[in-house]
Write a protein that holds these residues in place. Structure first.
Motif, PDB file in Angstrom:
ATOM      1  N   PRO A   1      61.083  98.549  75.481  1.00  0.00           N
ATOM      2  CA  PRO A   1      61.407  99.866  74.916  1.00  0.00           C
ATOM      3  C   PRO A   1      61.627  99.775  73.402  1.00  0.00           C
ATOM      4  N   ILE A   2      61.278 100.835  72.725  1.00  0.00           N
ATOM      5  CA  ILE A   2      61.460 100.896  71.273  1.00  0.00           C
ATOM      6  C   ILE A   2      62.763 101.643  70.994  1.00  0.00           C
ATOM      7  N   ALA A   3      63.618 100.996  70.224  1.00  0.00           N
ATOM      8  CA  ALA A   3      64.915 101.597  69.896  1.00  0.00           C
ATOM      9  C   ALA A   3      64.739 102.829  69.009  1.00  0.00           C
ATOM     10  N   GLU A   4      65.706 103.694  69.061  1.00  0.00           N
ATOM     11  CA  GLU A   4      65.724 104.916  68.252  1.00  0.00           C
ATOM     12  C   GLU A   4      65.706 104.570  66.762  1.00  0.00           C
ATOM     13  N   VAL A   5      65.104 105.454  65.983  1.00  0.00           N
ATOM     14  CA  VAL A   5      65.049 105.280  64.535  1.00  0.00           C
ATOM     15  C   VAL A   5      65.720 106.477  63.855  1.00  0.00           C
ATOM     16  N   ARG A   6      66.075 106.271  62.621  1.00  0.00           N
ATOM     17  CA  ARG A   6      66.610 107.345  61.781  1.00  0.00           C
ATOM     18  C   ARG A   6      65.540 108.419  61.618  1.00  0.00           C
ATOM     19  N   THR A   7      65.972 109.668  61.374  1.00  0.00           N
ATOM     20  CA  THR A   7      65.001 110.766  61.287  1.00  0.00           C
ATOM     21  C   THR A   7      65.053 111.568  59.992  1.00  0.00           C
ATOM     22  N   ALA A   8      66.009 111.282  59.110  1.00  0.00           N
ATOM     23  CA  ALA A   8      66.100 112.077  57.874  1.00  0.00           C
ATOM     24  C   ALA A   8      66.607 111.213  56.724  1.00  0.00           C
ATOM     25  N   TRP A   9      66.053 111.483  55.545  1.00  0.00           N
ATOM     26  CA  TRP A   9      66.432 110.787  54.312  1.00  0.00           C
ATOM     27  C   TRP A   9      66.649 111.842  53.239  1.00  0.00           C
ATOM     28  N   SER A  10      67.461 111.519  52.264  1.00  0.00           N
ATOM     29  CA  SER A  10      67.789 112.495  51.220  1.00  0.00           C
ATOM     30  C   SER A  10      66.686 112.613  50.169  1.00  0.00           C
ATOM     31  N   SER A  11      65.848 111.585  50.045  1.00  0.00           N
ATOM     32  CA  SER A  11      64.825 111.603  48.996  1.00  0.00           C
ATOM     33  C   SER A  11      63.783 110.525  49.280  1.00  0.00           C
ATOM     34  N   PRO A  12      62.607 110.618  48.637  1.00  0.00           N
ATOM     35  CA  PRO A  12      61.631 109.537  48.744  1.00  0.00           C
ATOM     36  C   PRO A  12      62.206 108.207  48.251  1.00  0.00           C
ATOM     37  N   LEU A  13      63.037 108.235  47.221  1.00  0.00           N
ATOM     38  CA  LEU A  13      63.649 107.000  46.726  1.00  0.00           C
ATOM     39  C   LEU A  13      64.454 106.322  47.829  1.00  0.00           C
ATOM     40  N   GLU A  14      65.232 107.094  48.571  1.00  0.00           N
ATOM     41  CA  GLU A  14      66.006 106.514  49.672  1.00  0.00           C
ATOM     42  C   GLU A  14      65.076 105.950  50.741  1.00  0.00           C
ATOM     43  N   MET A  15      63.974 106.642  51.014  1.00  0.00           N
ATOM     44  CA  MET A  15      62.999 106.139  51.990  1.00  0.00           C
ATOM     45  C   MET A  15      62.436 104.785  51.564  1.00  0.00           C
ATOM     46  N   PHE A  16      62.047 104.688  50.296  1.00  0.00           N
ATOM     47  CA  PHE A  16      61.441 103.447  49.823  1.00  0.00           C
ATOM     48  C   PHE A  16      62.463 102.315  49.708  1.00  0.00           C
ATOM     49  N   ARG A  17      63.699 102.647  49.397  1.00  0.00           N
ATOM     50  CA  ARG A  17      64.744 101.606  49.396  1.00  0.00           C
ATOM     51  C   ARG A  17      64.954 101.085  50.818  1.00  0.00           C
ATOM     52  N   ASP A  18      64.989 101.991  51.791  1.00  0.00           N
ATOM     53  CA  ASP A  18      65.108 101.573  53.192  1.00  0.00           C
ATOM     54  C   ASP A  18      63.886 100.759  53.620  1.00  0.00           C
ATOM     55  N   THR A  19      62.730 101.150  53.119  1.00  0.00           N
ATOM     56  CA  THR A  19      61.504 100.416  53.435  1.00  0.00           C
ATOM     57  C   THR A  19      61.598  98.976  52.943  1.00  0.00           C
ATOM     58  N   LEU A  20      62.051  98.785  51.713  1.00  0.00           N
ATOM     59  CA  LEU A  20      62.167  97.429  51.183  1.00  0.00           C
ATOM     60  C   LEU A  20      63.147  96.603  52.011  1.00  0.00           C
ATOM     61  N   GLU A  21      64.287  97.167  52.324  1.00  0.00           N
ATOM     62  CA  GLU A  21      65.263  96.421  53.128  1.00  0.00           C
ATOM     63  C   GLU A  21      64.691  96.079  54.499  1.00  0.00           C
ATOM     64  N   HIS A  22      63.974  97.010  55.095  1.00  0.00           N
ATOM     65  CA  HIS A  22      63.359  96.755  56.396  1.00  0.00           C
ATOM     66  C   HIS A  22      62.297  95.656  56.288  1.00  0.00           C
ATOM     67  N   GLU A  23      61.460  95.727  55.269  1.00  0.00           N
ATOM     68  CA  GLU A  23      60.398  94.727  55.122  1.00  0.00           C
ATOM     69  C   GLU A  23      60.975  93.332  54.873  1.00  0.00           C
ATOM     70  N   LYS A  24      62.113  93.255  54.214  1.00  0.00           N
ATOM     71  CA  LYS A  24      62.770  91.952  54.036  1.00  0.00           C
ATOM     72  C   LYS A  24      63.176  91.375  55.393  1.00  0.00           C
ATOM     73  N   LYS A  25      63.636  92.222  56.301  1.00  0.00           N
ATOM     74  CA  LYS A  25      63.987  91.768  57.657  1.00  0.00           C
ATOM     75  C   LYS A  25      62.740  91.297  58.402  1.00  0.00           C
ATOM     76  N   VAL A  26      61.653  92.034  58.251  1.00  0.00           N
ATOM     77  CA  VAL A  26      60.399  91.640  58.903  1.00  0.00           C
ATOM     78  C   VAL A  26      59.928  90.303  58.340  1.00  0.00           C
ATOM     79  N   THR A  27      60.048  90.120  57.036  1.00  0.00           N
ATOM     80  CA  THR A  27      59.675  88.847  56.417  1.00  0.00           C
ATOM     81  C   THR A  27      60.467  87.704  57.039  1.00  0.00           C
ATOM     82  N   ALA A  28      61.756  87.901  57.237  1.00  0.00           N
ATOM     83  CA  ALA A  28      62.591  86.865  57.847  1.00  0.00           C
ATOM     84  C   ALA A  28      62.117  86.562  59.265  1.00  0.00           C
ATOM     85  N   MET A  29      61.720  87.594  59.999  1.00  0.00           N
ATOM     86  CA  MET A  29      61.216  87.382  61.362  1.00  0.00           C
ATOM     87  C   MET A  29      59.906  86.596  61.355  1.00  0.00           C
ATOM     88  N   ILE A  30      59.006  86.938  60.447  1.00  0.00           N
ATOM     89  CA  ILE A  30      57.728  86.227  60.341  1.00  0.00           C
ATOM     90  C   ILE A  30      57.984  84.770  59.947  1.00  0.00           C
TER      91      ILE A  30
END
Length: 173
Positions: free
Chosen positions: A72-101
């Motif tokens: 099963p795929i866990a629930e995700v967030r559904t709203a951000w205050s701005s594109p900047l917040e989205m991209f900051r979250d993206t970078l933090e998420h991609e760092k986690k993926v990098t650690a997994m790889i």
């Protein structure tokens, strides 16, 4: 044959890639709802890429005569205050993926599984690109912060981003 440890870790990675796709789809829908069609396009392409990353891992497991176990795929967030917040979250998420790889690569190296190590090189390089792209988008958003015309122009630029099939899948087409 893959070790049980690597097999389980690769199945967990498939789930993580599908969760990433779900996250980016959520970001795309939030941006679209806010009238940012270009930002929505950028994240929709990320959604498609993450689905393809999961498929590459699935194809690899099948090629090694291993079972793909979808979870099963866990629930995700559904709203951000701005594109900047989205991209900051993206970078933090991609760092986690990098650690997994990197963890997958460490397991493959520990197992002396050269085929898996070789397959993972593409993902290691991909993660460098993913983090670099996110940092670039953060810089672009910071440059136009508070400037509606700047955001409008950035959004138009992001609308032009086109999808490209990842090379491990394109080679099979």
């Amino acid at each position: 044959m893959l070790s049980n440890k690597l097999h389980d870790a690769l199945n967990a990675q498939i789930n993580a890639e599908l969760w990433s796709a779900y996250l980016y789809l959520s970001m795309s829908m939030d941006a679209e709802a806010k009238g940012l069609k270009g930002v929505a396009n950028w994240f929709y392409i990320q959604f498609r890429e993450e689905q393809d990353h999961a498929r590459i891992f699935m194809n690899y497991l099948l090629s090694r005569d291993c079972e793909v176990k979808l979870a099963p795929i866990a629930e995700v967030r559904t709203a951000w205050s701005s594109p900047l917040e989205m991209f900051r979250d993206t970078l933090e998420h991609e760092k986690k993926v990098t650690a997994m790889i990197n963890n997958l690569a460490a397991i493959a190296a520990e197992d002396k599984d050269f085929a898996s190590s070789n397959m993972l090189v593409w993902f290691i390089d991909e993660q460098v690109e993913e983090e670099e792209n996110a940092r670039g988008m953060i810089a672009a958003c910071e440059a136009v912060e508070g400037n509606k015309f700047g955001l409008y122009m950035l959004d138009k630029e992001l609308a032009a981003r086109a999808y490209a099939t990842p090379s491990p899948l394109a080679a099979k087409e």
